[in-house]
Design a protein around this motif. Structure first.
Motif, PDB file in Angstrom:
ATOM      1  N   ASP A  80      41.973  40.800  58.864  1.00 36.48           N
ATOM      2  CA  ASP A  80      40.984  41.859  58.513  1.00 36.48           C
ATOM      3  C   ASP A  80      39.720  42.066  59.377  1.00 36.48           C
ATOM      4  OD1 ASP A  80      39.017  40.076  58.130  1.00 36.48           O
ATOM      5  OD2 ASP A  80      38.498  40.564  56.314  1.00 36.48           O
TER       6      ASP A  80
ATOM      7  N   ARG B  80      41.520  32.461  46.001  1.00 37.54           N
ATOM      8  CA  ARG B  80      41.757  33.851  45.648  1.00 37.54           C
ATOM      9  C   ARG B  80      42.611  34.480  46.593  1.00 37.54           C
ATOM     10  NH1 ARG B  80      38.435  36.563  48.452  1.00 37.54           N
ATOM     11  NH2 ARG B  80      36.764  35.701  49.561  1.00 37.54           N
TER      12      ARG B  80
ATOM     13  N   LYS C  12      36.018  42.848  59.687  1.00 39.54           N
ATOM     14  CA  LYS C  12      34.732  42.564  58.897  1.00 39.54           C
ATOM     15  C   LYS C  12      33.700  43.213  59.086  1.00 39.54           C
ATOM     16  CE  LYS C  12      35.532  37.820  56.898  1.00 39.54           C
ATOM     17  NZ  LYS C  12      36.354  37.132  57.704  1.00 39.54           N
TER      18      LYS C  12
ATOM     19  N   ASP D 262      40.342  40.594  50.239  1.00 41.52           N
ATOM     20  CA  ASP D 262      40.021  42.009  49.983  1.00 41.52           C
ATOM     21  C   ASP D 262      39.603  42.543  51.320  1.00 41.52           C
ATOM     22  OD1 ASP D 262      39.822  44.477  48.897  1.00 41.52           O
ATOM     23  OD2 ASP D 262      38.838  43.820  47.159  1.00 41.52           O
ATOM     24  N   PRO D 263      40.012  43.302  52.017  1.00 44.20           N
ATOM     25  CA  PRO D 263      41.605  44.107  51.703  1.00 44.20           C
ATOM     26  C   PRO D 263      42.612  43.607  52.142  1.00 44.20           C
ATOM     27  CG  PRO D 263      40.322  45.057  53.673  1.00 44.20           C
ATOM     28  CD  PRO D 263      39.506  43.526  53.077  1.00 44.20           C
TER      29      PRO D 263
ATOM     30  N   ASN E 245      39.519  29.872  50.519  1.00 45.51           N
ATOM     31  CA  ASN E 245      39.210  30.722  49.447  1.00 45.51           C
ATOM     32  C   ASN E 245      40.186  30.251  48.416  1.00 45.51           C
ATOM     33  OD1 ASN E 245      36.803  32.140  50.689  1.00 45.51           O
ATOM     34  ND2 ASN E 245      38.554  33.275  51.961  1.00 45.51           N
TER      35      ASN E 245
ATOM     36  N   GLY F 121      32.327  43.308  53.373  1.00 45.56           N
ATOM     37  CA  GLY F 121      33.495  42.393  52.613  1.00 45.56           C
ATOM     38  C   GLY F 121      34.825  42.659  53.354  1.00 45.56           C
TER      39      GLY F 121
HETATM   40  N1  GLY Z   1      38.394  40.056  53.590  1.00 45.89           N
HETATM   41  C1  GLY Z   1      37.978  38.699  53.241  1.00 45.89           C
HETATM   42  C2  GLY Z   1      37.801  38.255  51.860  1.00 45.89           C
HETATM   43  O1  GLY Z   1      38.477  38.496  50.987  1.00 45.89           O
HETATM   44  O2  GLY Z   1      37.117  37.289  51.785  1.00 45.89           O
END
Ligand code: GLY
Ligand code: AMP
Length: 426
Positions: A218, A293, A220, A296-297, A291, A232
């Motif tokens: 991703d 979960r 950031k 996102d994205p 994390n 995010g």
């Molecule tokens: N894109 C990083 C996150 O969801 O923490």
């Protein structure tokens, strides 16, 4: 199966879009959802941390499976609530119990876990108000840059990379003595700085076995060339060109296997996604963070590449039947580009109409809503990250071009998106 998905971001739109394609999905509710999720399911106005309201809804609607998108309800114990409530205990729920969600909710917990299971990560020490003076002395002799991490959840802002000893000492004092991040920062992890390139790994585990989903990278920073403030996430690509077979094998052997074994040996209740932030230092992988979960994205590129039936996969995870499951994925590159409200990640305005959403995107592009809301037959902006476009291509550059072409036909006041997502792979 009747499904309830908790959350309202682009991640949830991508998950809802995929769940709705499953013949196993009888009815899909998204709480609270956004202007995109209402096209593939039914939005319900529930707060994702109001466990009694979620409980009542699940019973009334005979929900069979709950998917928890964001970390907050997990860290606050939504899974424990389901396990401990007799009328909910037969409902399948995707996500870890609160104890295991500390992999994300507490940096100190995650570091101790990695140390115990021999998982490669940056060297560290931790300090709190009782060891403050010792911490100050430790920082004075620490090589620079040095990384300070608030122990708890700090809305993505709790990590500081300090280039100067005075800056490090000042931030350390602000966190421990002046509650800069509230209780989240009363304990601080002081970590060695690792120089390398980052990527995200996604593992679905049933607490014993696991499957690995497509990896992603991703972007950031708000500005092109990875400049400016952290957000995010402004876009993502999958697969990651530098993650070749050998590197992925190192990640699986040194990181994924010991992580899942650790969860199992600690007796933790974890039936859900583990998102592992990896940094490639030279040719070797290290864990930057866990994390509890999906990202996102990143989800907006990972899920469109997944060929498996998502509902089958989630059911297998929840029922401890992941052994032997094979992940099938689209070999093409996927690239998503996020359109945000002008001013984000600082202050921004909401409530502008989004125009151009009825365009014909072609079969290689998908629009996922994030901060939108449907009102009076229109779609309005309702957040900082508003929507993203994911496209497929034979190269990162081709996929990125297609996403930009679609975004050029969408408009809302003060709309901004990065035009260089995937630039280093072009
Ligand atoms: N894109 C990083 C996150 O969801 O923490
Ligand atoms: P985290 O919230 O732990 O993901 O950290 C946020 C960002 O800080 C990461 O995505 C990295 O870019 C950076 N970061 C965290 N820890 C380190 C480290 N030990 N060395 C270098 N960069 C780091």
């Amino acid at each position: 199966m009747r499904i309830l998905l908790l959350g309202s971001g682009g991640r949830e739109h991508a998950l809802a879009w995929k769940m709705a394609q499953s013949p196993r999905c009888e009815k899909l509710f998204i709480a609270p959802g956004n202007g995109g999720t209402s096209q593939v399911g039914q939005n319900v106005p529930l707060s994702i941390t109001d466990f009694p309201a979620i409980e009542a809804f699940c019973i009334k609607e005979s929900i069979g499976l709950v998917f928890v998108g964001p970390e907050e309800p997990l860290v606050k114990g939504v899974v424990d609530h389901f396990r401990n409530t007799p009328s909910l205990k037969d409902i399948l729920i995707i996500g870890p119990a609160a104890e295991a969600a500390q992999l994300e909710g507490s940096k100190s917990f995650a570091k101790a876990f990695m140390q115990k299971y021999g998982i490669p990560t940056a060297g560290y020490r931790e300090f709190d108000v009782n060891s403050y003076e010792e911490g100050v002395r430790y920082l004075q002799q620490h090589p620079l840059p040095v990384v300070l991490k608030a122990d708890g959840l700090a809305a993505g802002k709790g990590v500081l990379i300090c280039q100067h000893p005075i800056e490090a000492a000042a931030e350390f004092e602000l966190m421990i003595q002046r509650n800069k991040f509230g209780d989240a920062g009363r304990k601080v992890v002081v970590e060695e700085f690792l120089e390398g390139i980052e990527m995200s790994m996604f593992v679905l585990t049933d607490g014993k076995d696991y499957v690995i989903l497509p990896e992603a990278k991703d972007y950031k920073r708000i500005g092109e060339g990875d400049k400016g403030l952290n957000t995010g996430g402004m876009g993502a690509v999958s697969p990651v060109p530098f993650a070749d077979d050998l590197f992925m094998e190192k990640i699986e052997e040194r990181i994924v296997k010991p992580t899942v074994r650790g969860l199992h040996e600690e007796g933790m209740d974890y039936k859900g996604f583990v998102f592992i932030g990896i940094i490639k230092v030279g040719e070797e992988p290290y864990v930057i963070e866990y994390n509890c979960r999906m990202g996102d994205p990143e989800t907006e590129v990972v899920i469109p590449r997944l060929k498996n039936d998502l509902v089958d996969l989630l059911e297998a995870a929840a029922q401890s039947k992941l052994a032997g499951v094979k992940i099938e994925c689209d070999d093409r590159y996927a690239c998503t580009v996020m359109a945000v409200s002008g001013g984000y990640p600082g202050e921004y305005e909401k409530g502008f109409e989004v125009e151009g959403l009825d365009l014909e995107t072609g079969s290689d592009s998908l629009i996922f809503h994030a901060g939108t809301i449907s009102a009076y037959g229109a779609v309005m902006t309702n957040g900082g990250r508003v929507l993203c476009v994911t496209s497929f291509g034979e190269s990162v550059a081709e996929a990125a071009d297609k996403s930009r072409e679609v975004l050029d036909q969408i408009y809302f006041e003060n709309m901004y998106f990065r035009k260089d997502i995937g630039y280093e792979f072009a």
